[in-house]
Design a protein around this motif. Structure first.
Motif, short mmCIF file in Angstrom:
data_model
loop_
_atom_site.label_atom_id
_atom_site.label_comp_id
_atom_site.label_asym_id
_atom_site.label_seq_id
_atom_site.Cartn_x
_atom_site.Cartn_y
_atom_site.Cartn_z
N GLY A 152 0.80 -1.22 0.00
CA GLY A 152 0.00 0.00 0.00
C GLY A 152 0.83 1.27 0.00
N PHE A 182 -10.47 -1.83 -3.35
CA PHE A 182 -9.42 -1.10 -2.64
C PHE A 182 -9.61 -1.26 -1.13
CE2 PHE A 182 -12.83 2.04 -2.83
CZ PHE A 182 -12.79 2.61 -1.58
N ILE A 194 -3.56 3.62 1.78
CA ILE A 194 -4.46 3.04 0.78
C ILE A 194 -3.75 1.89 0.06
CG2 ILE A 194 -5.94 5.03 0.35
CD1 ILE A 194 -4.07 5.76 -1.97
N LYS A 195 -4.57 0.99 -0.43
CA LYS A 195 -4.02 -0.15 -1.15
C LYS A 195 -5.01 -0.54 -2.23
CE LYS A 195 -2.50 -4.89 -0.34
NZ LYS A 195 -2.47 -5.94 0.67
N ALA A 196 -4.52 -0.68 -3.44
CA ALA A 196 -5.37 -1.13 -4.54
C ALA A 196 -4.55 -2.09 -5.39
CB ALA A 196 -5.87 0.05 -5.35
N SER A 202 -4.50 3.08 -7.24
CA SER A 202 -4.05 3.72 -6.00
C SER A 202 -4.02 5.24 -6.17
CB SER A 202 -2.66 3.23 -5.62
OG SER A 202 -2.68 1.90 -5.26
#
Lengths: 236, 133
Positions: A152, A182, A194-196, A202
């Protein structure tokens, strides 16, 4: 100066509305307010807000985090010192995180935590004169949502933006949640992780969060739709 | 051993072995009186009887009813999504509580019970909370 609910207020103003009318009801005095002998005084610049039945607080712009007990924050491990980890949470001093306050941790089974790791933890001790203390478990010993945040991307933002996106009325998360997968962790210390699945996603998520700061609810919806359309390739 | 303020026990009696407890108590009372006199001009009556009517809450999380800060959508982190689901469920089915005995059955049974007992004394024992439908 005398002020009332909804006004823009400055430190030193006082509000006469904040006092229980009947004996039984209790008034909740939130952040930015202070009770003195005669009145409740304002200690932060912002807007005086009220929630029924009797909760008052100041909605203010703030970037500096002051640790408060019970809040979830994002910290960076800066040091391993014997039995504790020192964690930077953006406050005046680093916070302490005992290696035993992880799910399933014992004296022999230490959690694997490296300097530089990002953690999502809850503040259990936060007083003026003492080092704040973090835990990564709830009172039942389960980790719940707390713990190490792997991969992330983390960025900083004003604390009031974190409050804005975590407000149940804010349409940001509602508009984004059906667009792409996400994960997000928002710390009350003004840090968002955040993490995608891809970098594009992201970046889109980060831009959506940071862009929401000065937008109204309808504008946030519009912006989210716009970003989702760009990401899906409908608009170049 | 009851002593009023005006009536004082004689010193000789207090010196006796079985009066030790009373002696101690009297000493304590005397001390308390001295203390009160010492601070009487600092501690006002208002301070003595003041009760806290305010709750101080320094966190926005509780004032603004913020949601949990860790969220996951569309299967990014199934663990977190399961927790989110669990948290949302109780709100959804808050209206109808699960019951073993239906309201009608309960009312019928209670009526029967009243008829059998028929005493006013028993009615006081019945909790006055009415069961909501």
């Amino acid at each position: 100066m005398k002020v009332s609910v909804g006004d823009v207020v400055l430190p030193g103003d006082y509000c006469e509305e904040i006092s229980p009318k009947d004996e039984k009801s209790r008034v909740v005095i939130g952040p930015g307010l202070r009770k003195e002998v005669d009145h409740v005084y304002i200690t932060k610049a912002g807007i005086l807000k009220k929630k029924n039945p009797h909760t008052y607080w100041i909605d203010s712009y703030q970037k500096r985090y002051v640790p408060i007990r019970g809040e979830n924050v994002i910290g960076i491990v800066t040091q391993k010192a014997g039995d504790i980890f020192r964690v930077d949470i953006g406050g005046s001093t680093t916070a302490a995180l005992s290696f035993l306050s992880f799910e399933g941790a014992t004296k022999k089974n230490r959690p694997e935590l490296q300097v530089g790791d990002i953690i999502y933890a809850k503040l259990v001790i936060a007083s003026k004169d003492m080092e704040p203390e973090l835990v990564c478990v709830d009172s039942f010993g389960h980790k719940g949502r707390l713990g190490v945040l792997n991969d992330g991307f983390m960025f900083k933002c004003p604390i009031n933006l974190v409050r804005k996106i975590l407000n149940p009325k804010c349409p940001l998360l509602d508009s984004l949640k059906n667009e792409w997968p996400f994960e997000m962790a928002a710390g009350m210390n003004g840090r968002i992780w955040i993490k995608a699945n891809s970098m594009r996603e992201s970046i889109a998520l980060g831009n959506a969060i940071l862009g929401a700061e000065f937008l109204s609810d309808s504008d946030i919806k519009k912006m989210c739709n716009n970003i989702a359309a760009i990401l899906a390739g409908h608009v170049s | 051993m009851a002593t009023t303020k005006k009536l004082k026990l004689p010193k000789a009696l207090l010196e006796m072995k079985f009066m030790l407890k009373t002696k101690e108590r009297l000493k304590k009372e005397e001390n308390q009186k001295d203390c009160d006199r010492l601070y009487s001009n600092i501690i006002t009556n208002e301070m003595r009887h003041a009760s806290e009517k305010n709750i101080f809450e320094s966190s926005f999380t509780f004032c603004e009813d913020l949601i949990e800060g860790r969220v996951s959508f569309k299967g990014m982190n199934p663990e977190i999504e399961r927790l989110m689901e669990l948290e949302n469920k109780p709100n959804a089915c808050d209206g109808d509580m699960q019951k073993d005995v239906s309201d009608e059955a309960l009312a019928k049974n209670m009526n029967k019970l009243f008829k059998r007992k028929g005493s006013s004394g028993f009615k006081d024992c019945v909790p006055n909370k009415k069961k909501k439908n």
